[in-house]
Design an enzyme around this catalytic site. Structure first.
Site, PDB file in Angstrom:
ATOM      1  CB  VAL A  13      -0.913   0.044   1.255  1.00 41.08           C
ATOM      2  CG1 VAL A  13      -1.716   1.334   1.292  1.00 41.08           C
ATOM      3  CG2 VAL A  13      -1.830  -1.148   1.296  1.00 41.08           C
ATOM      4  CG  LEU A  14       3.121   2.850  -2.485  1.00 42.64           C
ATOM      5  CD1 LEU A  14       3.595   3.044  -3.912  1.00 42.64           C
ATOM      6  CD2 LEU A  14       4.242   3.144  -1.504  1.00 42.64           C
ATOM      7  CB  ILE A  15      -1.154   6.255   2.196  1.00 47.10           C
ATOM      8  CG1 ILE A  15      -1.795   4.881   2.434  1.00 47.10           C
ATOM      9  CG2 ILE A  15      -2.142   7.369   2.529  1.00 47.10           C
ATOM     10  CD1 ILE A  15      -2.176   4.615   3.880  1.00 47.10           C
ATOM     11  CB  THR A  19       6.184  15.588  -0.284  1.00 50.46           C
ATOM     12  OG1 THR A  19       6.262  14.186  -0.035  1.00 50.46           O
ATOM     13  CG2 THR A  19       6.282  16.347   1.040  1.00 50.46           C
ATOM     14  CG  HIS A  21       8.733  10.401  -0.836  1.00 51.43           C
ATOM     15  ND1 HIS A  21       8.366   9.342  -0.050  1.00 51.43           N
ATOM     16  CD2 HIS A  21      10.031  10.213  -1.149  1.00 51.43           C
ATOM     17  CE1 HIS A  21       9.400   8.531   0.096  1.00 51.43           C
ATOM     18  NE2 HIS A  21      10.421   9.038  -0.547  1.00 51.43           N
ATOM     19  CG  PHE A  46       1.567  -3.119  -9.792  1.00 52.96           C
ATOM     20  CD1 PHE A  46       2.839  -2.646  -9.596  1.00 52.96           C
ATOM     21  CD2 PHE A  46       0.494  -2.308  -9.441  1.00 52.96           C
ATOM     22  CE1 PHE A  46       3.058  -1.384  -9.056  1.00 52.96           C
ATOM     23  CE2 PHE A  46       0.698  -1.053  -8.903  1.00 52.96           C
ATOM     24  CZ  PHE A  46       1.980  -0.589  -8.711  1.00 52.96           C
ATOM     25  NE  ARG A  60      -8.736   2.217  -4.302  1.00 52.35           N
ATOM     26  CZ  ARG A  60      -7.927   2.976  -5.018  1.00 52.35           C
ATOM     27  NH1 ARG A  60      -6.669   2.625  -5.188  1.00 52.35           N
ATOM     28  NH2 ARG A  60      -8.354   4.082  -5.552  1.00 52.35           N
TER      29      ARG A  60
END
Length: 119
Positions: A13-15, A19, A21, A46, A60
């Site tokens: 998971v990317l939250i 920024t 980043h 993926f 999700r």
């Protein structure tokens, strides 16, 4: 790889924060997984959720909308398709480029061995 893996699932998971980043990490993860697939000739799924907040992550990844189940099913299907395509020939040599194979050609009674392939 050791040959004991039929497919790879990258689950994460990317939250997004305040920024840029987030965008850099998403790009690096995508490219890294693509490279894993190319270098290992294995199916790579993926399975990284890219979300704006924790609420999206929960929506999700739970209940009827659990993407993990779909990622697992996809990995199994891709591994089976790959196995069927490769057949009993063993490990493929790489993304459609195979080693030259010997071809026996009978020309005027002389038997010659010729290499078939690009080089």
């Amino acid at each position: 790889m050791s040959g004991t893996v039929d497919a790879v699932i990258c689950a994460g998971v990317l939250i997004k924060g305040d920024t840029m980043h987030f965008e850099y990490i998403c790009d690096a993860v995508s490219k890294g997984l693509m490279n894993v697939g190319i270098q290992t000739n294995l199916p790579v799924v993926f399975g990284v959720l890219t979300c704006l907040d924790e609420e999206q992550v929960k929506k999700r990844s739970s209940g009827d909308n659990n993407h993990g189940y779909d990622w697992g099913k996809t990995a199994v299907e891709m591994a089976l398709l790959r196995s069927e395509a490769v057949g009993g020939m063993g490990k493929p040599t790489g993304m459609g480029f195979s080693s030259p194979t010997e071809l026996k050609v009978d020309t005027a009674g002389d038997k010659e061995k010729k290499k078939v392939g690009f080089f």
